[in-house]
Design a protein around this motif. Sequence first.
Motif, short mmCIF file in Angstrom:
data_model
loop_
_atom_site.label_atom_id
_atom_site.label_comp_id
_atom_site.label_asym_id
_atom_site.label_seq_id
_atom_site.Cartn_x
_atom_site.Cartn_y
_atom_site.Cartn_z
N LEU A 32 -7.27 12.95 -6.48
CA LEU A 32 -7.00 13.96 -5.68
C LEU A 32 -5.94 14.10 -5.16
CD1 LEU A 32 -10.72 14.37 -3.95
CD2 LEU A 32 -9.83 15.46 -6.24
N ALA A 33 -5.20 15.45 -4.87
CA ALA A 33 -4.08 15.79 -4.22
C ALA A 33 -3.98 15.43 -2.89
CB ALA A 33 -3.58 17.23 -4.44
N GLU A 34 -5.21 15.48 -2.00
CA GLU A 34 -5.39 15.37 -0.79
C GLU A 34 -6.29 14.08 -0.40
OE1 GLU A 34 -5.45 18.65 2.07
OE2 GLU A 34 -4.95 19.85 0.23
N GLY A 35 -6.00 13.50 0.93
CA GLY A 35 -6.86 12.70 1.36
C GLY A 35 -6.49 11.22 1.28
N GLY A 36 -5.50 10.88 0.54
CA GLY A 36 -4.71 9.64 0.15
C GLY A 36 -3.76 9.16 1.19
N ILE A 37 -3.11 8.02 0.89
CA ILE A 37 -2.23 7.36 2.07
C ILE A 37 -0.79 7.65 1.83
CG2 ILE A 37 -1.52 5.09 2.94
CD1 ILE A 37 -4.45 5.64 3.07
N SER A 38 -0.44 8.04 2.98
CA SER A 38 1.25 8.39 3.18
C SER A 38 1.59 7.09 4.24
CB SER A 38 1.39 9.60 3.65
OG SER A 38 1.06 10.66 2.68
N LEU A 39 2.88 6.54 3.81
CA LEU A 39 3.20 5.54 4.68
C LEU A 39 4.96 5.40 4.25
CD1 LEU A 39 3.95 2.61 3.21
CD2 LEU A 39 1.63 2.26 3.29
N ARG A 40 5.57 4.83 5.30
CA ARG A 40 6.93 4.24 5.12
C ARG A 40 6.84 2.88 5.49
NH1 ARG A 40 9.34 9.04 9.25
NH2 ARG A 40 9.26 10.56 7.77
N ALA A 41 7.90 2.28 4.72
CA ALA A 41 8.03 0.77 5.00
C ALA A 41 9.60 0.44 4.91
CB ALA A 41 7.34 0.02 3.81
N LYS A 42 9.90 -0.70 5.64
CA LYS A 42 11.17 -1.25 5.56
C LYS A 42 11.19 -2.76 5.98
CE LYS A 42 12.18 -0.01 10.53
NZ LYS A 42 13.12 0.95 11.24
N PRO A 43 12.26 -3.63 5.61
CA PRO A 43 12.20 -5.01 5.95
C PRO A 43 12.18 -5.47 7.39
CG PRO A 43 13.82 -4.42 4.27
CD PRO A 43 13.56 -3.01 4.88
#
Length: 326
Positions: A32-43
């Motif tokens: 599905l297009a919605e309801g997932g996970i969105s995140l940013r990451a860096k060292p």
Amino acid sequence: MFEIKTPSRIHMGLIDMNGGLGRLDGSVGLALAEGGISLRAKPADSVIVTVRSEDGSVRPCEPNFAAQIAGIAAAVLPENAGIEFEFLSPVRQHVGLGSGTQIALSTAMAVNDIYGLNKSVKELAQITRRGGTSGIGVLAFEHGGFLVDSGHKMADKNGFLPSSRSTAPPADLLLRMDFPDWDVVVAIPPKVGINGEEEKQFFQSVCPVPMEEVRETSHIILMQMLPSILEQDIVGLGNAVNSLQKLGFKKHEVAVQPPEIKSVIDFMLKSGLHGAGISSFGPAVYGFSEDRKQSNEIKSVLLEKMPEGSEVLVTKANNKGAEYHV
């Protein structure tokens, strides 16, 4: 800076929880297009987990969730390396949309890309112990679309167990199709589905399911569900979904739902959605529509009828899989 957005998924059913032909599991589902996970990451020097609030402020995550993420990251991180995660979307676990797999793979993929580990999605899934029963969540992450996985040889599987208790490798892709441009209406009551030790006991109590129901489930998937998607026949798809609720392992998943969940299924069907089914152990309930006006009207009524804290998504299939970049 690494960024990722994953799909969620609806899990339409496990195919063979009998094992009489030497294989177990096998699953059908949809990204599905919605309801997932969105995140940013860096060292970073250690593992740091934050969440961005609706007002744009960044705050530390709830301790148990932070510990969960740290444990996943530790399984992938090189020695003495760290990473900082910033979650950009709400995370609701154990609601039937596969957030556990999407959390595991998005955080593992962040480590993989930032530190150049060159591991495949399947390798990351095995490291983080996802996909040991159903492969739909892992395959939704990698490919998107409508998916059927191959299940597992009985020699590779330590019994009738959920993914959280299975030592089997992730199930492989058997079939993938682009899903038509139909609305998917997903109602999510404010409760959690069966999980953990309770889920393990459930598998043990209802398996093996009768072989005749496995055969009928397989027949519906092969000769009704798949052709309906190929021919863009939403009525046929809805009929297949409705039939699967009464068979095999899915029948037992439906049986343990409380009355308020069953009332959502009944309302979706009476309101004209094509099919209505429980995703995984619920509580998420889904149905299909060709009419956005109808979808939005059903969403409005559901939000009035369901308990406070409920959520209703009107979304589409994700036919691409997770999108990420550094």
